[in-house]
Design a protein around this motif. Structure first.
Motif, short mmCIF file in Angstrom:
data_model
loop_
_atom_site.label_atom_id
_atom_site.label_comp_id
_atom_site.label_asym_id
_atom_site.label_seq_id
_atom_site.Cartn_x
_atom_site.Cartn_y
_atom_site.Cartn_z
N THR A 1 -10.39 29.69 96.23
CA THR A 1 -11.38 29.45 97.28
C THR A 1 -11.34 27.97 97.63
O THR A 1 -11.41 27.11 96.73
CB THR A 1 -12.78 29.83 96.79
OG1 THR A 1 -12.79 31.21 96.42
CG2 THR A 1 -13.80 29.62 97.90
N GLU B 1 -17.41 24.22 104.91
CA GLU B 1 -16.71 25.49 105.08
C GLU B 1 -16.19 26.01 103.75
O GLU B 1 -15.97 25.24 102.81
CB GLU B 1 -15.55 25.32 106.07
CG GLU B 1 -14.84 26.59 106.48
CD GLU B 1 -15.77 27.60 107.13
OE1 GLU B 1 -16.40 28.37 106.36
OE2 GLU B 1 -15.89 27.61 108.36
N THR B 2 -16.02 27.33 103.67
CA THR B 2 -15.43 27.99 102.52
C THR B 2 -14.45 29.03 103.03
O THR B 2 -14.83 29.93 103.77
CB THR B 2 -16.50 28.67 101.64
OG1 THR B 2 -17.41 27.67 101.15
CG2 THR B 2 -15.85 29.39 100.45
N TRP B 3 -13.18 28.89 102.62
CA TRP B 3 -12.16 29.87 102.98
C TRP B 3 -11.54 30.46 101.72
O TRP B 3 -11.28 29.73 100.75
CB TRP B 3 -11.05 29.24 103.81
CG TRP B 3 -11.44 28.92 105.22
CD1 TRP B 3 -12.52 29.39 105.91
CD2 TRP B 3 -10.74 28.04 106.11
NE1 TRP B 3 -12.55 28.86 107.17
CE2 TRP B 3 -11.47 28.04 107.34
CE3 TRP B 3 -9.59 27.28 106.01
CZ2 TRP B 3 -11.07 27.29 108.43
CZ3 TRP B 3 -9.18 26.53 107.11
CH2 TRP B 3 -9.91 26.53 108.30
N THR C 1 -8.71 24.97 112.16
CA THR C 1 -8.86 26.42 112.12
C THR C 1 -7.93 26.97 111.05
O THR C 1 -7.03 26.27 110.57
CB THR C 1 -8.49 27.07 113.48
OG1 THR C 1 -7.08 26.88 113.72
CG2 THR C 1 -9.30 26.46 114.62
N THR C 2 -8.12 28.23 110.72
CA THR C 2 -7.21 28.86 109.75
C THR C 2 -5.79 28.89 110.30
O THR C 2 -4.82 28.69 109.55
CB THR C 2 -7.67 30.28 109.41
OG1 THR C 2 -7.79 31.05 110.61
CG2 THR C 2 -9.02 30.27 108.68
N THR D 1 -2.91 27.03 108.04
CA THR D 1 -2.04 27.94 107.30
C THR D 1 -0.59 27.47 107.23
O THR D 1 -0.03 27.37 106.12
CB THR D 1 -2.12 29.36 107.90
OG1 THR D 1 -3.43 29.88 107.70
CG2 THR D 1 -1.13 30.29 107.22
N LEU E 1 -5.77 32.79 105.16
CA LEU E 1 -7.02 32.07 104.95
C LEU E 1 -8.11 32.74 105.77
O LEU E 1 -7.92 33.02 106.95
CB LEU E 1 -6.88 30.61 105.38
CG LEU E 1 -5.78 29.79 104.70
CD1 LEU E 1 -5.70 28.40 105.32
CD2 LEU E 1 -6.03 29.69 103.20
N TYR E 2 -9.25 32.99 105.15
CA TYR E 2 -10.30 33.71 105.86
C TYR E 2 -11.65 33.44 105.21
O TYR E 2 -11.75 33.02 104.05
CB TYR E 2 -10.01 35.22 105.86
CG TYR E 2 -9.86 35.84 104.48
CD1 TYR E 2 -10.90 36.52 103.87
CD2 TYR E 2 -8.65 35.75 103.79
CE1 TYR E 2 -10.76 37.09 102.62
CE2 TYR E 2 -8.49 36.31 102.53
CZ TYR E 2 -9.54 36.98 101.95
OH TYR E 2 -9.40 37.53 100.69
N SER E 3 -12.71 33.71 105.97
CA SER E 3 -14.07 33.52 105.50
C SER E 3 -14.58 34.78 104.80
O SER E 3 -14.19 35.90 105.16
CB SER E 3 -15.01 33.18 106.67
OG SER E 3 -14.61 32.00 107.31
#
Length: 284
Positions: free
Chosen positions: A11, A26-28, A114-115, A119, A141-143
């Protein structure tokens, strides 16, 4: 080629600069797939090494840092030795300035974070560190999918011996509030709104308050193990508390503030998350 995958390998908790939003916590989550030829063990890469080496590389590159989209016209970066001085001038949020050791930031050659932007940068860095039989790396990568209220907050913990001491890192965090055993979603939404894209700071770290171009600003600073950190940010983007900003103390603060408006015999429980699947519970 054969593929090896590990879902939710790590994470990434970080903050990024946004001309529209300010300093955004933010957390991805990160899923990883390694493509390659089998080695002498019959593996693309040892699972144990993925969980250690690949995770450690991702964490080093982007976790607990301030990500800066340096291609955006509102952002200026100056470097002196091993230190960075980053300024963002925005009509929406005013001026934000961060001075910190270079290891506390990640400069990204893009106009926004952004992801999709991050990435390929991380994929390229990971591939360069892996053995020759690994031919390709794919990241997702995603929330986290959060049902209910959540907020984005940034902070710094000057007493922390690890990377949490960095003055502008953050989290995307859920909040759950129960009053007399019942979930109170109205209170949850209220705190999510109060802490929307907020910088939560400790009062004793406030060095100066001043006005500039019609905005009121707070300047925070402290010295910790990694060096000297400083952040200047518009006052309306800040929330000050009298204690440090650990998740335990944040949960206690929320509970104490809510308790002021409740009858004395109320049973209050605040569950404040810090990113994914971790946090603190406080009772009021």
């Amino acid at each position: 080629m054969t593929a090896l995958f590990v879902n939710q390998l790590t994470t990434l908790d970080f903050s990024f600069l946004s001309p529209e939003r300010g300093v955004v916590g933010e957390t991805w989550l990160a899923d990883v797939v390694l493509y390659g030829d089998l080695d002498e063990q019959g593996m693309v890469f040892d699972f144990g090494h993925v969980k250690k080496q690949v995770k450690a590389s991702l964490d080093f590159l982007a976790d607990h840092r301030l990500l800066v989209p340096v291609a955006h016209s509102s952002i200026q970066v100056n470097s002196t030795g091993d230190r960075l001085d980053v300024t963002m001038d925005s009509s929406a949020v005013g001026t934000i300035n961060c001075k910190a050791p270079a290891q506390a930031m990640l400069l990204v050659d893009a106009e926004q974070i952004t992801t999709d932007v991050l990435t390929p940068i991380l994929e390229k860095a990971l591939l360069s560190e892996l053995p020759d039989n690994v031919k390709n790396v794919k990241l997702r990568l995603y929330s986290e999918s959060i049902e209910g209220a959540y907020y984005h907050y940034s902070h710094g913990l000057k007493k922390h011996l690890g990377d949490c001491q960095r003055i502008a890192h953050g989290h995307r965090s859920a909040i759950q509030i129960h009053v007399n055993g019942e979930r109170d979603q109205l209170l949850e939404k209220g705190w999510a709104k109060k802490w929307h894209d907020i910088y939560i700071a400790t009062t004793e770290d406030l060095l100066d308050c001043f006005e500039q171009n019609g905005h009121r600003y707070n300047r925070f600073g402290y010295t910790s193990d990694q060096g000297y950190f400083e952040l200047t940010i518009a006052e309306h983007l800040c929330y000050l508390i009298d204690t440090d900003t650990t998740v335990e103390l944040l949960a206690q603060h929320i509970a104490a503030e809510i308790s002021k408006a409740l009858p004395d015999n109320s049973d209050l429980q605040v569950t404040a998350y810090e990113g994914l699947n971790k946090g603190s519970i406080a009772r009021g």
